[in-house]
Write a protein that holds these residues in place. Structure first.
Motif, PDB file in Angstrom:
ATOM      1  N   UNK A 154       0.838  -1.183   0.000  1.00 38.78           N
ATOM      2  CA  UNK A 154       0.000   0.000   0.000  1.00 38.78           C
ATOM      3  C   UNK A 154       0.885   1.248   0.000  1.00 38.78           C
ATOM      4  N   UNK A 155       0.357   2.415  -0.408  1.00 39.30           N
ATOM      5  CA  UNK A 155       1.224   3.587  -0.622  1.00 39.30           C
ATOM      6  C   UNK A 155       2.015   4.016   0.605  1.00 39.30           C
ATOM      7  N   UNK A 156       1.370   4.071   1.779  1.00 35.90           N
ATOM      8  CA  UNK A 156       2.065   4.564   2.961  1.00 35.90           C
ATOM      9  C   UNK A 156       3.262   3.723   3.349  1.00 35.90           C
ATOM     10  N   UNK A 157       3.056   2.415   3.447  1.00 31.57           N
ATOM     11  CA  UNK A 157       4.160   1.531   3.846  1.00 31.57           C
ATOM     12  C   UNK A 157       5.208   1.413   2.743  1.00 31.57           C
ATOM     13  N   UNK A 158       4.778   1.517   1.491  1.00 33.14           N
ATOM     14  CA  UNK A 158       5.738   1.493   0.393  1.00 33.14           C
ATOM     15  C   UNK A 158       6.661   2.711   0.470  1.00 33.14           C
ATOM     16  N   UNK A 159       6.081   3.880   0.758  1.00 30.50           N
ATOM     17  CA  UNK A 159       6.885   5.086   0.870  1.00 30.50           C
ATOM     18  C   UNK A 159       7.846   4.998   2.054  1.00 30.50           C
ATOM     19  N   UNK A 160       7.396   4.385   3.161  1.00 33.18           N
ATOM     20  CA  UNK A 160       8.260   4.201   4.334  1.00 33.18           C
ATOM     21  C   UNK A 160       9.489   3.372   3.982  1.00 33.18           C
ATOM     22  N   UNK A 161       9.303   2.358   3.137  1.00 32.04           N
ATOM     23  CA  UNK A 161      10.412   1.469   2.794  1.00 32.04           C
ATOM     24  C   UNK A 161      11.348   2.097   1.772  1.00 32.04           C
ATOM     25  N   UNK A 162      10.793   2.701   0.728  1.00 31.67           N
ATOM     26  CA  UNK A 162      11.626   3.180  -0.375  1.00 31.67           C
ATOM     27  C   UNK A 162      12.455   4.408  -0.013  1.00 31.67           C
ATOM     28  N   UNK A 163      12.081   5.140   1.032  1.00 30.82           N
ATOM     29  CA  UNK A 163      12.834   6.337   1.368  1.00 30.82           C
ATOM     30  C   UNK A 163      14.164   6.026   2.039  1.00 30.82           C
ATOM     31  N   UNK A 164      14.382   4.774   2.486  1.00 31.24           N
ATOM     32  CA  UNK A 164      15.646   4.408   3.121  1.00 31.24           C
ATOM     33  C   UNK A 164      16.737   4.257   2.055  1.00 31.24           C
ATOM     34  N   UNK A 165      17.905   4.735   2.397  1.00 31.71           N
ATOM     35  CA  UNK A 165      19.013   4.676   1.438  1.00 31.71           C
ATOM     36  C   UNK A 165      19.453   3.248   1.151  1.00 31.71           C
ATOM     37  N   UNK A 166      19.185   2.314   2.060  1.00 29.09           N
ATOM     38  CA  UNK A 166      19.574   0.926   1.833  1.00 29.09           C
ATOM     39  C   UNK A 166      18.731   0.212   0.806  1.00 29.09           C
TER      40      UNK A 166
END
Length: 652
Positions: A154-166
């Motif tokens: 879902x958009x919220x959790x996807x954004x939480x994951x993709x913003x990490x540099x790793x």
């Protein structure tokens, strides 16, 4: 934008060998021998480095239309993805749809050959959804440990994951937004734009939906490069006409409308469910859509309680409930239980076996994207407030080429104009007659009686008797009725769905109320006492069936009787349904009180500051040293910056 049109009839549109070869074995094992038109039109475009915007009727195979090309693109890469690199991202509007999509990916990945037998493999798929026990930090830890190539969420959790540099997205090949218009309707526009900023511009993007909106067209212009639009419709051949016309529903779906007076509507729902299960259609699974969560909660609780009395009007029906205010765990378990429910059989007291129909009572939380191939019947008890949702609801049946039936229930009178409205929207409906129950319990189609239906009245009385035995049902019923009134008054097709055109007495009978609630929205309604009479409910004697809740209620009454009078600021426990107008008045009064107290506090602070300035002008001898005055100055500075706000808000 270029355009490509296809037809859904027939469903088969050629073998898979025309465009793919790596996933043939899995497709054959899943029973997909031929492509559907949306798949044959979309997959070659996706594989040829095109961005696609696919608009197709529900149940036409849109999920495989992007799952297959994603897997093919990842397998055809010249250089395999490294462990912390993402190859594809699929964004879904709800956790149920994301879980379903991830399971489709997993069914293909489970059939991959072993590492030593294959030169290329897709590393795996990761599910990122909210409302579960998994936290964003655990999502990141899972990605770092397993390195999946595909992420679905879902958009919220996807954004939480993709913003990490790793999480490296520089090598991403494909972005897919499933039910893209719903993503925008739910308010994810800004989150989607943030997601796009994390992804490389040189990618293949796919937007998939059953309906196209203006907001979606704007997203196409922003996030896609020279997209190709794929539109899949159904051509309806009319007798006596030289040509045909396009409709927005699957060709294997039979759509109907049912009309009855409000006092008969709920009885008609139960009868037609039994009639469809016992008739030639032999329906075994059905979904019934309501307008609000409170309706689902109330009717499910009432039917569950009524079923314990072995009422013959519920014979052969098993109910499930699903709505957006349930906990994520409850929603997941209910959806799973309904999806797995088989064609069970019950045996009545006479020993005759009859099949059971599984009935899911739900809101629009289960209206889009979910694949339930065994659903035979969809009933829209309340027409959707947004007309675009109509075909999404109906599309939960007649999926993947199977036959299904959909029915919308309307109140007699002005609501019958909804049929012509849908006709203009290219959604033709056929009439569905009134279902009568005979003395022996047999069901048949006939005309609605001019007088009161005695069996429907008996069901209403049985429901009321059940409500009288439990205060919880009484409160749920009032809350359900108020929520329905609010939803009905906000219907987008307001020139058809007018609250004042309905019978207050008939609607009170439909909800099996003991009395009509007092609320501003009902001030123009007149009560027909020949149909419904308000009961005088003793709020003190009406008890909860739950012993613990009843004990707490009695203790609260005892404390209230022992106290001389309630404090002016104490909150009154409501004994009847609230209204939006009353809540707004209370909120405004509270805000005015807070502003007045804040103004008085600010004036007192200003007066104290003025006195301090006067004291500073007076030349008096101070015996304290500079070191002794320093701590006081520091404390005063802290008070001036933060403690005054803390003190004020604590006082409120």
């Amino acid at each position: 934008m270029s355009r490509h049109d296809a037809s859904v009839s027939p469903m088969a549109a050629g073998p898979w060998t025309q465009c793919i070869d790596a996933s043939l074995n899995v497709l054959e094992s899943l029973g997909f021998a031929q492509m559907t038109p949306v798949q044959s039109s979309t997959i070659p475009l996706f594989l040829s480095h095109k961005d696609v915007v696919t608009e197709a009727v529900t149940g036409s195979g849109k999920t495989l239309a992007f799952v297959i090309p994603i897997l093919e693109i990842l397998l055809r890469r010249e250089t395999p993805l490294k462990k912390h690199e993402v190859g594809a991202v699929v964004v879904c509007p709800t956790r149920e749809l994301a879980q379903q999509t991830a399971s489709v990916f997993q069914s293909f990945l489970d059939q991959q050959p072993a590492v030593e037998e294959a030169a290329r493999r897709v590393a795996g798929v990761q599910l990122c959804v909210g409302g579960t026990r998994t936290t964003p930090s655990e999502d990141l830890a899972f990605f770092r440990e397993h390195g999946p190539d595909v992420i679905v969420g879902t958009p919220g959790r996807m954004e939480e994951l993709l913003r990490h540099s790793g999480v490296r997205t520089s090598e991403l090949d494909v972005l897919v937004m499933d039910e893209a218009d719903r993503l925008l309707d739910l308010g994810f526009t800004q989150v989607i734009r943030t997601l796009l900023s994390y992804l490389p511009k040189q990618r293949r993007t796919g937007l998939f939906s059953a309906t196209m909106t203006e907001a979606l067209s704007e997203l196409v212009r922003v996030g896609l490069r020279n997209p190709v639009r794929v539109v899949v419709k159904v051509e309806l051949k009319q007798r006596g006409a030289s040509g045909g016309r396009d409709i927005r529903m699957p060709a294997t779906l039979s759509s109907f409308y049912h009309v009855s007076r409000p006092e008969h509507k709920f009885a008609q729902l139960l009868r037609l469910l039994q009639y469809e299960s016992q008739g030639t259609t032999g329906a075994r699974k059905s979904i019934v859509y309501f307008a609000t969560c409170a309706q689902v909660n109330y009717l499910f609780s009432l039917l569950a309680r009524l079923a314990k009395t072995h009422d013959p009007r519920l014979q052969g029906l098993q109910f499930f409930s699903l709505h957006g205010k349930q906990t994520p765990k409850r929603r997941t378990s209910t959806f799973s239980a309904f999806a797995k429910a088989g064609k069970a059989e019950e045996t009545d007291t006479a020993g005759a076996a009859h099949a059971t129909m599984q009935v899911l009572l739900c809101t629009d939380v289960a209206a889009r994207g979910l694949d339930l191939p065994d659903v035979d019947l969809v009933v829209q008890y309340d027409p959707p407030s947004d007309p675009k949702v109509f075909n999404h609801r109906s599309g939960r049946t007649a999926r993947a080429g199977k036959h299904g039936r959909a029915l919308v229930m309307l109140h007699a009178g002005r609501e019958e104009g909804y049929v012509e409205f849908l006709q203009i929207k290219q959604l033709p409906l056929q009439p569905y007659g009134y279902v009568c129950r005979h003395a022996q319990g047999a069901l048949s189609i006939a005309e609605e009686p001019a007088e009161r239906d005695t069996d429907a009245h008996a069901l209403e009385e049985a429901m009321r008797a059940t409500v009288r035995r439990d205060r919880a049902l009484y409160e749920l019923g009032l809350r359900a009725f108020v929520s329905w009134v609010r939803a009905y008054s906000k219907h987008e097709v307001s020139y058809i769905f007018r609250l004042t055109d309905l019978s207050l007495s008939g609607m009170a009978c439909e909800f099996a109320l003991l009395h009509a609630p007092r609320m501003p929205e009902l001030r123009h309604w007149q009560l027909d006492e020949t149909l419904f009479v308000n009961e005088k409910v003793d709020q003190n004697s009406l008890a909860y069936a739950d012993k613990q809740r009843e004990k707490q209620r009695l203790e609260a009454l005892a404390r209230q009787a022992a106290s001389p009078a309630p404090a002016p600021t104490s909150r009154r426990i409501p004994t009847e349904a609230w209204s939006e107008q009353k809540r707004r008045k209370e909120t405004r009064a509270l805000r005015r009180d807070k502003k007045e107290r804040k103004r008085q506090w600010q004036q007192s602070q200003a007066a104290q500051a003025a006195e301090a300035e006067v004291d500073d002008d007076i030349d008096i001898e101070d015996d304290e040293s500079e070191e002794e005055r320093a701590p006081k100055k520091q404390r005063k500075a802290v008070w001036d910056t933060s403690e005054k706000d803390t003190a004020f808000f604590e006082d409120l």
